[in-house]
Design an enzyme around this catalytic site. Structure first.
Site, mmCIF file in Angstrom:
data_model
loop_
_atom_site.group_PDB
_atom_site.id
_atom_site.type_symbol
_atom_site.label_atom_id
_atom_site.label_comp_id
_atom_site.label_asym_id
_atom_site.label_seq_id
_atom_site.Cartn_x
_atom_site.Cartn_y
_atom_site.Cartn_z
ATOM 1 N N ASP A 27 31.126 39.299 94.801
ATOM 2 C CA ASP A 27 31.928 38.078 94.825
ATOM 3 C C ASP A 27 31.983 37.515 96.248
ATOM 4 O O ASP A 27 32.447 38.184 97.162
ATOM 5 C CB ASP A 27 33.357 38.374 94.346
ATOM 6 C CG ASP A 27 33.389 38.907 92.922
ATOM 7 O OD1 ASP A 27 32.786 38.272 92.046
ATOM 8 O OD2 ASP A 27 34.013 39.962 92.693
ATOM 9 N N ASP A 41 27.808 43.284 98.579
ATOM 10 C CA ASP A 41 29.010 42.962 97.838
ATOM 11 C C ASP A 41 28.608 41.847 96.864
ATOM 12 O O ASP A 41 27.536 41.260 97.012
ATOM 13 C CB ASP A 41 30.079 42.487 98.838
ATOM 14 C CG ASP A 41 31.312 42.003 98.144
ATOM 15 O OD1 ASP A 41 31.824 42.728 97.279
ATOM 16 O OD2 ASP A 41 31.770 40.877 98.437
HETATM 17 C C1 BG6 Z 1 36.028 42.161 94.307
HETATM 18 C C2 BG6 Z 1 36.873 40.947 94.613
HETATM 19 O O1 BG6 Z 1 34.701 41.820 94.396
HETATM 20 O O2 BG6 Z 1 36.316 42.636 93.011
HETATM 21 C C3 BG6 Z 1 38.340 41.265 94.431
HETATM 22 O O3 BG6 Z 1 36.636 40.549 95.948
HETATM 23 C C4 BG6 Z 1 38.592 41.836 93.044
HETATM 24 O O4 BG6 Z 1 39.092 40.087 94.622
HETATM 25 C C5 BG6 Z 1 37.664 43.043 92.821
HETATM 26 O O5 BG6 Z 1 39.942 42.267 92.914
HETATM 27 C C6 BG6 Z 1 37.839 43.692 91.457
HETATM 28 O O6 BG6 Z 1 37.349 42.837 90.471
HETATM 29 P P1 BG6 Z 1 37.508 43.010 88.904
HETATM 30 O O7 BG6 Z 1 36.501 42.011 88.390
HETATM 31 O O8 BG6 Z 1 37.178 44.415 88.543
HETATM 32 O O9 BG6 Z 1 38.906 42.660 88.570
HETATM 33 MG MG MG Z 2 33.410 39.831 98.198
#
Ligand code: BG6
Ligand code: MG
Length: 249
Positions: free
Chosen positions: A36, A34
């Site tokens: 984030d 993963d």
């Molecule tokens: C994930 C996060 O990695 O990405 C979520 O944990 C987030 O919180 C998701 O909603 C989607 O991200 P993005 O950058 O496409 O809005």
């Molecule tokens: Mg994450």
């Protein structure tokens, strides 16, 4: 039966071909990540952006517990969770605008993103995995994934990056992690996945992939193995739990 403590004989392995198991024994060949909250220190910025969006558009505050519920899931799924909490119904067009606005807020928070935001120990950990011949893939729900990998200097460490916009069912469904194993041409059993979200651990479990959680018991207690923070991740412990689960299944 298969020995579970193999750190010593692994230290001499340094190429993919050397990781072919003897006989029917399986070897850990892929690591799925993963983004984030696992590789980059960006997880809290998502929720900070949702808070700003809710305040500016509806004058409302979001409680801390919503952070755990929105972690790991797609932008639109997160927005649905938040609108449900606020008991607000919006048109399709407004929903789209809100999702877009949240992304603008989030991207503004990333203006100064640099290699400094790689979480402690992760660059070394991935470097070490790759030296051992383990293939790596990114399985993030974020459409900002490639941008974040570029800005943090992590792109070069990945053999594959799954495009979440091509995945129909997001985490907690298994699809994104199954796509990551397929991209590496490995079976789910040959892989291990690293996650900081409940939804992500559920996704790994549904895919039949050994799961390593990073965070508190409350956040990733369901994982096969848990570390409190990225700095604590240890290859030998990961390999040991993987071998134990895989070879006793
Ligand atoms: C994930 C996060 O990695 O990405 C979520 O944990 C987030 O919180 C998701 O909603 C989607 O991200 P993005 O950058 O496409 O809005
Ligand atoms: Mg994450």
């Amino acid at each position: 039966s298969f020995p579970t403590r193999r750190s010593s004989d692994l230290s001499c392995l340094n190429s993919y071909s050397q990781r072919e198991g003897k006989g029917a024994e399986m070897m850990m060949k892929g690591a799925l990540f993963d983004l984030d909250g696992v590789l980059a220190d960006t997880a809290s910025l998502h929720f900070k952006a949702w808070r700003k969006l809710a305040k500016e558009n509806f004058g409302r505050s979001l409680p801390d517990e919503l952070e755990n519920k929105t972690r790991g899931i797609s932008r639109s799924d997160s927005l649905s969770v938040i609108l449900d909490y606020l008991e607000i119904t919006v048109s399709k067009a407004k929903f789209h605008r809100l999702a877009e606005e949240k992304n603008q807020i989030y991207r503004n928070f990333l203006t100064d993103l640099s290699p400094d935001e790689v979480l402690p120990g992760m660059r070394d950990f991935i470097t070490d995995l790759r030296k051992k011949g383990i293939l790596t893939a990114l399985a993030s729900a974020s459409q900002n994934g490639p941008f974040i990998l570029e800005r943090t200097g992590l792109s070069k460490y990945f053999n594959a990056i799954v495009d979440p916009s091509k995945i129909e069912a997001g985490k907690p469904a298994p699809d994104i992690y199954l796509a990551a194993t397929a991209a590496l041409e490995l079976s789910p059993k040959e892989c291990v996945g690293f996650e900081d979200a409940v939804s992500g651990i559920q996704s790994l479990k549904a895919a039949g992939i050994v799961s390593v959680g990073i965070g508190s018991d409350h956040e990733v207690g369901q994982a096969d193995l848990r570390f409190s923070s990225t700095g604590d991740i240890n290859f030998d412990d990961v390999e040991e739990i993987w071998a134990e689960i895989t070879n006793n299944a």
